[in-house]
Write a protein that holds these residues in place. Structure first.
Motif, PDB file in Angstrom:
ATOM      1  N   ARG A 175      19.171  40.209   4.063  1.00  0.00           N
ATOM      2  CA  ARG A 175      18.253  41.148   3.154  1.00  0.00           C
ATOM      3  C   ARG A 175      17.258  41.791   3.970  1.00  0.00           C
ATOM      4  O   ARG A 175      16.499  42.935   3.482  1.00  0.00           O
ATOM      5  N   THR A 176      16.914  41.193   5.195  1.00  0.00           N
ATOM      6  CA  THR A 176      15.819  41.842   5.993  1.00  0.00           C
ATOM      7  C   THR A 176      16.363  43.482   6.320  1.00  0.00           C
ATOM      8  O   THR A 176      15.497  44.272   6.621  1.00  0.00           O
ATOM      9  N   TYR A 177      17.715  43.555   6.409  1.00  0.00           N
ATOM     10  CA  TYR A 177      18.177  45.082   6.855  1.00  0.00           C
ATOM     11  C   TYR A 177      18.724  45.820   5.519  1.00  0.00           C
ATOM     12  O   TYR A 177      19.385  46.730   5.725  1.00  0.00           O
ATOM     13  N   GLU A 178      18.385  45.428   4.320  1.00  0.00           N
ATOM     14  CA  GLU A 178      19.029  46.212   3.211  1.00  0.00           C
ATOM     15  C   GLU A 178      18.332  47.663   2.990  1.00  0.00           C
ATOM     16  O   GLU A 178      19.262  48.207   1.924  1.00  0.00           O
ATOM     17  N   CYS A 179      17.375  47.854   3.526  1.00  0.00           N
ATOM     18  CA  CYS A 179      16.871  49.286   3.424  1.00  0.00           C
ATOM     19  C   CYS A 179      16.210  49.871   4.728  1.00  0.00           C
ATOM     20  O   CYS A 179      15.983  48.943   5.342  1.00  0.00           O
ATOM     21  N   ASP A 180      16.102  51.028   4.669  1.00  0.00           N
ATOM     22  CA  ASP A 180      15.151  51.712   5.862  1.00  0.00           C
ATOM     23  C   ASP A 180      13.958  51.864   5.194  1.00  0.00           C
ATOM     24  O   ASP A 180      13.518  51.401   4.271  1.00  0.00           O
ATOM     25  N   GLY A 181      13.036  53.062   5.713  1.00  0.00           N
ATOM     26  CA  GLY A 181      11.983  53.183   5.261  1.00  0.00           C
ATOM     27  C   GLY A 181      11.729  53.471   3.956  1.00  0.00           C
ATOM     28  O   GLY A 181      10.671  53.820   3.264  1.00  0.00           O
ATOM     29  N   GLY A 201      13.515  55.230   9.016  1.00  0.00           N
ATOM     30  CA  GLY A 201      13.802  56.525   8.328  1.00  0.00           C
ATOM     31  C   GLY A 201      13.640  56.547   6.877  1.00  0.00           C
ATOM     32  O   GLY A 201      13.223  55.469   6.487  1.00  0.00           O
ATOM     33  N   LEU A 202      13.629  57.830   6.445  1.00  0.00           N
ATOM     34  CA  LEU A 202      13.050  57.995   5.246  1.00  0.00           C
ATOM     35  C   LEU A 202      14.204  58.890   4.331  1.00  0.00           C
ATOM     36  O   LEU A 202      13.635  59.356   3.313  1.00  0.00           O
ATOM     37  N   SER A 203      15.241  58.580   4.660  1.00  0.00           N
ATOM     38  CA  SER A 203      16.363  59.341   3.682  1.00  0.00           C
ATOM     39  C   SER A 203      17.472  58.472   3.515  1.00  0.00           C
ATOM     40  O   SER A 203      18.497  58.704   2.597  1.00  0.00           O
ATOM     41  N   GLY A 204      17.489  57.142   3.622  1.00  0.00           N
ATOM     42  CA  GLY A 204      18.479  56.111   3.350  1.00  0.00           C
ATOM     43  C   GLY A 204      19.638  56.313   4.263  1.00  0.00           C
ATOM     44  O   GLY A 204      20.839  55.923   4.060  1.00  0.00           O
ATOM     45  N   GLY A 205      19.157  56.862   5.399  1.00  0.00           N
ATOM     46  CA  GLY A 205      20.381  57.300   6.613  1.00  0.00           C
ATOM     47  C   GLY A 205      21.120  55.885   7.116  1.00  0.00           C
ATOM     48  O   GLY A 205      22.232  55.757   7.545  1.00  0.00           O
ATOM     49  N   ALA A 206      20.172  54.898   7.240  1.00  0.00           N
ATOM     50  CA  ALA A 206      20.691  53.627   7.575  1.00  0.00           C
ATOM     51  C   ALA A 206      21.121  52.574   6.580  1.00  0.00           C
ATOM     52  O   ALA A 206      21.060  51.572   6.837  1.00  0.00           O
ATOM     53  N   LEU A 207      21.072  53.142   5.366  1.00  0.00           N
ATOM     54  CA  LEU A 207      21.479  52.140   4.456  1.00  0.00           C
ATOM     55  C   LEU A 207      22.745  51.565   4.449  1.00  0.00           C
ATOM     56  O   LEU A 207      23.728  52.264   4.789  1.00  0.00           O
TER      57      LEU A 207
END
Length: 481
Positions: free
Chosen positions: A26-32, A74-80
């Motif tokens: 869950r640490t990695y579930e989203c970017d910025g 990131g601020l666009s969900g690019g690493a979702l």
């Protein structure tokens, strides 16, 4: 994803480099951009190019999608991440491999932070020019993926203007070098800004810049945003290209004061930060002209900084602006649109109307010199319907940008957040042509699928595959690999 894949990955990387525990995942579930979340199927932490390639080859063997992630700023969900795939995190790949000052370049791994490059060469009189607001923590690999800019991109350009070569792992697991000096297609240029859809960056050769002889930073306070906009237009019209021209409105200033006590002039409806750099004589002349223009445009207070500490104090509020709005709003959406400079007053007035119409506050922070807007759409996620209204306001802000000759993104990327807005800028043929480039790199559609493009098109992304020959291929205008 096959149940045996995590075990195979552990065999390649070691058990400590593979995360399957649900709590740790869950640490990695989203970017910025925390508005979009998904728990990855498995997370891997490679340390070498060869390990990245091995992971990608295993993903191909099992048909598992993979997403590369850097620092997660990131601020666009690019690493979702994908719940059915592998999240490939490059944070352990943080070596500065080589510093070559005679040729003004450095070779770094993707996990190296943006600011770390400058810190490594500052004493020798060099620095790395692109400077996103998150430069203390954002990684170069992510900067390459999003073609990040920053406050100084007006004069110095974006990441793509400072990359000389890339070592990448292709979506089928090959290790390839893309060099801007190679003849033929500019594949390195195509890769920068492709948001992880063309493969994984494992080494980056960046261009270093000489530290300017002189730097002066000026802060000008205005009673209204329009007056600040007039000053910006007049500065550019006079032939001056500052290193940076940044503007913040009253709400953004309020947030910055609450967060970092930046001490901007009281009563300011807008502040303009202008930074000039270059030869001392040139900077002095430009400073005199900018000061005169700001005064004539209605600035009621001017502050000047010509030392590092004073400059840092002026920049403190601007650099903290995105995070600072958390002090005045439970939740917010960071937007990223671009308009011509001449359209700034019209678009800002339109944002004010949208804010009033929907009862959603918007704080404006933007790179005024090149018209790159970062409206911060504020809302209370505990209030029923507030999130939906904020999404609507965000979408209409992007409409305003496109209607005024601009773009839906300047430096934050499309990712998952703006994919549905792509048809507002591009035709079906445009999008299909872009996707043909993607398919040339990644015909199976495993590398960061579901990003950038609004619907599955050519590469077999879930839920379907385009049937038949693409019209551009049939007409002979494009070749599908």
């Amino acid at each position: 994803m096959a149940d045996v894949l995590p075990g195979r990955l552990a065999g390649v990387l070691g058990a400590d480099a593979v995360i399957t525990d649900p709590v740790r995942l869950r640490t990695y579930e989203c970017d910025g951009l925390t508005y979009h979340r998904a728990t990855p199927g498995v997370v891997v932490l490679p340390e070498t190019t060869e390990q990245v390639a091995a992971v990608v080859r295993l993903c191909n063997e099992y048909g598992a999608p993979f997403v590369a992630r850097g620092a997660g700023t990131g601020l666009s969900g690019g690493a979702l991440p994908r719940t059915d795939g592998v999240l490939l995190v490059t944070s352990r790949m943080r070596r500065i491999v080589e510093i070559d000052l005679p040729n003004r370049r450095a070779v770094v791994e993707p996990g190296v932070t943006n600011l770390a490059i400058t810190e490594a060469v500052r004493d020798q009189g060099y620095y790395y020019a692109p400077d996103p607001s998150s430069q203390q923590v954002c990684s170069i690999g992510g900067n390459v993926a999003e073609n990040s800019g920053g406050a100084h991109c007006l004069k110095y350009g974006f990441t793509v203007n400072h990359v000389e070569a890339l070592e990448i792992v292709t979506p089928d697991g090959d290790i390839v070098t893309l060099d801007t000096r190679d003849p033929g297609y500019d594949l390195a240029g195509a890769f920068v800004g492709s948001e992880g859809t063309l493969g994984v960056t494992t080494k980056i050769t960046v261009r270093l810049s000489r530290t300017p002889e002189s730097v002066i930073t000026l802060l000008a306070a205005f009673r209204d945003v329009e007056a600040g906009g007039v000053a910006v237009s007049r500065i550019i019209a006079e032939g001056i290209v500052p290193a940076a021209i940044e503007m913040m409105d009253a709400l953004a200033i309020e947030a910055a004061e609450a967060a970092v006590r930046c001490g901007y002039p009281q009563g300011a409806a807008a502040v303009l930060i202008v930074e000039l750099d270059g030869p001392a004589a040139e900077v002095a002349g430009q400073f005199a002209a900018v000061t005169r223009i700001c005064e004539e445009s209605g600035s009621f207070e001017l502050r000047t900084a010509d030392g590092p500490e004073e400059r840092a104090a002026i920049w403190k509020g601007r650099k903290s602006a995105f995070a600072a709005v958390g002090r005045i709003s439970p939740a917010y959406i960071v937007q990223d649109g671009v308009v011509p400079r001449t359209a700034l007053p019209r678009v800002l007035a339109g944002i004010d109307r949208l804010s009033a119409e929907h009862g959603i506050r918007v704080a404006n922070v933007f790179h005024a010199g090149d018209g790159n807007l970062h409206p911060l759409v504020l809302f209370d996620d505990a209030e029923p319907g507030a999130g939906e209204r904020a999404e609507l306001v965000s979408a209409r802000i992007l409409d305003l940008c496109v209607e005024n000759g601009g773009s839906i993104t300047g430096e934050h990327g499309v990712g998952v957040d703006k994919a549905r807005y792509m048809p507002r800028m591009f035709s079906e043929d445009d999008l299909d042509t872009m996707q043909l480039v993607r398919c040339a790199f990644d015909p199976r559609g495993l590398s960061n699928p579901g990003k950038v493009f609004p619907t599955p098109r050519l590469c077999g992304e879930v839920p379907g595959v385009r049937k038949g020959v693409h019209p551009l291929v049939a007409s002979g205008k494009a070749e599908q690999f």
